[in-house]
Design a protein around this motif. Structure first.
Motif, short mmCIF file in Angstrom:
data_model
loop_
_atom_site.label_atom_id
_atom_site.label_comp_id
_atom_site.label_asym_id
_atom_site.label_seq_id
_atom_site.Cartn_x
_atom_site.Cartn_y
_atom_site.Cartn_z
N UNK A 103 35.23 35.14 30.36
CA UNK A 103 35.59 36.41 31.00
C UNK A 103 34.34 37.20 31.39
N UNK A 104 33.30 37.14 30.55
CA UNK A 104 32.05 37.83 30.89
C UNK A 104 31.39 37.18 32.10
N UNK A 105 31.47 35.85 32.18
CA UNK A 105 30.90 35.16 33.34
C UNK A 105 31.63 35.57 34.61
N UNK A 106 32.96 35.59 34.57
CA UNK A 106 33.73 35.96 35.75
C UNK A 106 33.42 37.40 36.18
N UNK A 107 33.24 38.26 35.20
CA UNK A 107 32.89 39.64 35.52
C UNK A 107 31.57 39.70 36.29
N UNK A 108 30.60 38.86 35.88
CA UNK A 108 29.29 38.87 36.55
C UNK A 108 29.34 38.14 37.89
N UNK A 109 30.28 37.22 38.05
CA UNK A 109 30.48 36.63 39.38
C UNK A 109 30.93 37.71 40.35
N UNK A 110 31.82 38.57 39.88
CA UNK A 110 32.33 39.64 40.74
C UNK A 110 31.23 40.63 41.13
N UNK A 111 30.28 40.85 40.25
CA UNK A 111 29.19 41.78 40.57
C UNK A 111 28.10 41.12 41.41
N UNK A 112 28.20 39.78 41.60
CA UNK A 112 27.21 39.07 42.38
C UNK A 112 25.99 38.64 41.60
N UNK A 113 26.00 38.84 40.29
CA UNK A 113 24.84 38.46 39.48
C UNK A 113 24.89 37.00 39.05
N UNK A 114 26.08 36.48 38.81
CA UNK A 114 26.25 35.08 38.43
C UNK A 114 26.64 34.30 39.68
N UNK A 115 25.89 33.25 39.99
CA UNK A 115 26.06 32.53 41.25
C UNK A 115 26.51 31.10 40.97
N UNK A 116 27.81 30.78 41.13
CA UNK A 116 28.25 29.39 40.98
C UNK A 116 27.72 28.56 42.15
N UNK A 117 27.13 27.43 41.86
CA UNK A 117 26.58 26.55 42.89
C UNK A 117 26.96 25.12 42.54
N UNK A 118 26.58 24.18 43.41
CA UNK A 118 26.73 22.77 43.10
C UNK A 118 27.98 22.17 43.69
N UNK A 119 28.16 20.88 43.48
CA UNK A 119 29.31 20.19 44.02
C UNK A 119 29.68 18.93 43.28
N UNK A 120 29.26 18.79 42.03
CA UNK A 120 29.60 17.61 41.23
C UNK A 120 30.08 18.06 39.86
#
Length: 381
Positions: A309-326
């Motif tokens: 939940x903390x990770x998702x919160x930071x995704x919403x703020x633009x601080x956590x950046x999901x990347x990749x494709x595998x």
């Protein structure tokens, strides 16, 4: 021109080292400390049910390799620390996780990429009692292979032993001045070592101004700290290539899902790293962190929903950046040249990421342990 640059360089470095020692001038040892173990890798809830906690103290050695120990500590905050930040200082010569109120708060690591401190209380009331728990892993960042995790003190039989457990009064002015100076000292050192490609005029100015900083700074006289800091701020005004290049520094913990440790230890490394990243985002709004492996997201989601939940919160703020494709970051040297499931695999992972993030995610080939000549064929699937 400085007549004795080597002497000057050493003098500045020693002064900055002493300045770093002022960040935690006041400490209190944690005397109420108990430990349970060795045990297997336990969820936090199971560790709370153990009845074999016993007193421990500095110098105790722990093992065998890959074992886990759970610590509980209680300590009273001095009344005079009222209004100041209180940090935990922990050194078990191993990887560890700080827990509080049932949540993983931050990873702790010694020997390789030291991170021995964590915030316990942002603003102390003074006189209160703080409680914390530590999950200690008898391994370090690169597992337990030969040459890793050796004790710094020669008397220890086990490399994993308790060297420090204390709370400390954090000095933000010393911290800021120290890191401003440290970066510039390291920059000047690198410029000196890369003499053949260095702009000599910039290196000379840097060393000269750092020498002026050292002449002004009196560690025992706070009135000199602001003036010394102005010298450093002047150096940071220099911009190299500001019109030619735009660089973005984004944190990334490349956690090998399978390498020098059991898969279960990978899971704990994810908890330590991701909890630390979210803590940094709380303290530094400008901090960014990228994570690429869908498998690791899936594990955190299923086993540590509070951290997810903390990770998702930071995704919403633009601080956590999901990347990749595998699913994980693979060793491409062992992939088949043509894999009919490659397209489905990539689409599945992309869908997994997008369902967690919302906005479209661009699939890319992130850092891998090896590349081979037929990789472009796979990337066309």
């Amino acid at each position: 021109m400085l007549r004795h640059p080597t002497y000057t360089r050493d003098r500045i470095r020693q002064l900055v080292d002493r300045l770093g020692g002022r960040i935690y001038r006041e400490t209190v040892a944690v005397d109420d400390l108990v430990v349970a173990g060795p045990v297997d890798r336990l969820p936090f809830e199971d560790a709370q049910q153990r009845s074999d906690y016993r007193p421990t103290k500095l110098g105790e050695q722990f093992g065998p390799a890959w074992a886990t120990f759970w610590f509980r500590g209680r300590v009273n905050v001095p009344a005079k620390w009222r209004g100041d930040r209180v940090d935990l200082l922990w050194d078990s010569q191993s990887e560890a996780t700080l827990w509080g109120d049932g949540q993983s708060l931050q990873g702790l690591n010694m020997n390789q990429g030291n991170r021995p401190d964590a915030v316990l209380r942002e603003e102390a009331a003074g006189g209160e009692t703080l409680s914390f728990q530590i999950e200690m892993a008898c391994n370090n960042k690169f597992g337990v292979s030969a040459g890793n995790g050796r004790a710094a003190s020669g008397g220890a039989i086990s490399p994993f032993h308790l060297r420090q457990c204390a709370i400390a009064r954090f000095d933000p002015q010393a911290w800021s001045l120290y890191h401003d100076a440290l970066v510039l000292v390291q920059l000047e050192r690198d410029l000196h070592e890369d003499a053949s490609t260095t702009d000599k005029s910039w290196q000379g100015l840097l060393l000269s101004e750092l020498n002026r900083f050292a002449n002004i700074l009196d560690l025992d006289n706070r009135d000199t700290w602001c003036q010394a800091g102005e010298v450093l701020r002047g150096l940071y005004e220099h911009r190299n290539g500001s019109r030619q290049l735009e660089l973005t520094a984004i944190g990334h913990a490349h956690i090998d899902t399978a390498w020098l440790w059991p898969l279960a230890e990978t899971h704990r490394k994810c908890v330590r790293s991701f909890a630390t990243a979210t803590a940094y985002m709380r303290d530094y709004p400008e901090y960014r962190f990228a994570c690429s492996q869908a498998y690791q997201y899936e594990y955190i989601k299923n086993e540590h929903p509070d951290l997810y939940a903390r990770i998702r919160e930071r995704v919403e703020t633009g601080q956590w950046v999901p990347v990749g494709g595998t699913w994980i970051e693979p060793d491409c040297n062992i992939l088949p040249v043509r894999n009919p499931s490659s397209r489905n695999s990539r689409e599945k992972v992309a869908h997994s990421f997008n369902s967690k993030r919302g906005p479209e995610l661009r699939v890319r080939a992130q850092r891998k342990s090896g590349y081979f000549s037929r990789l472009p064929v796979l990337n066309t699937f």
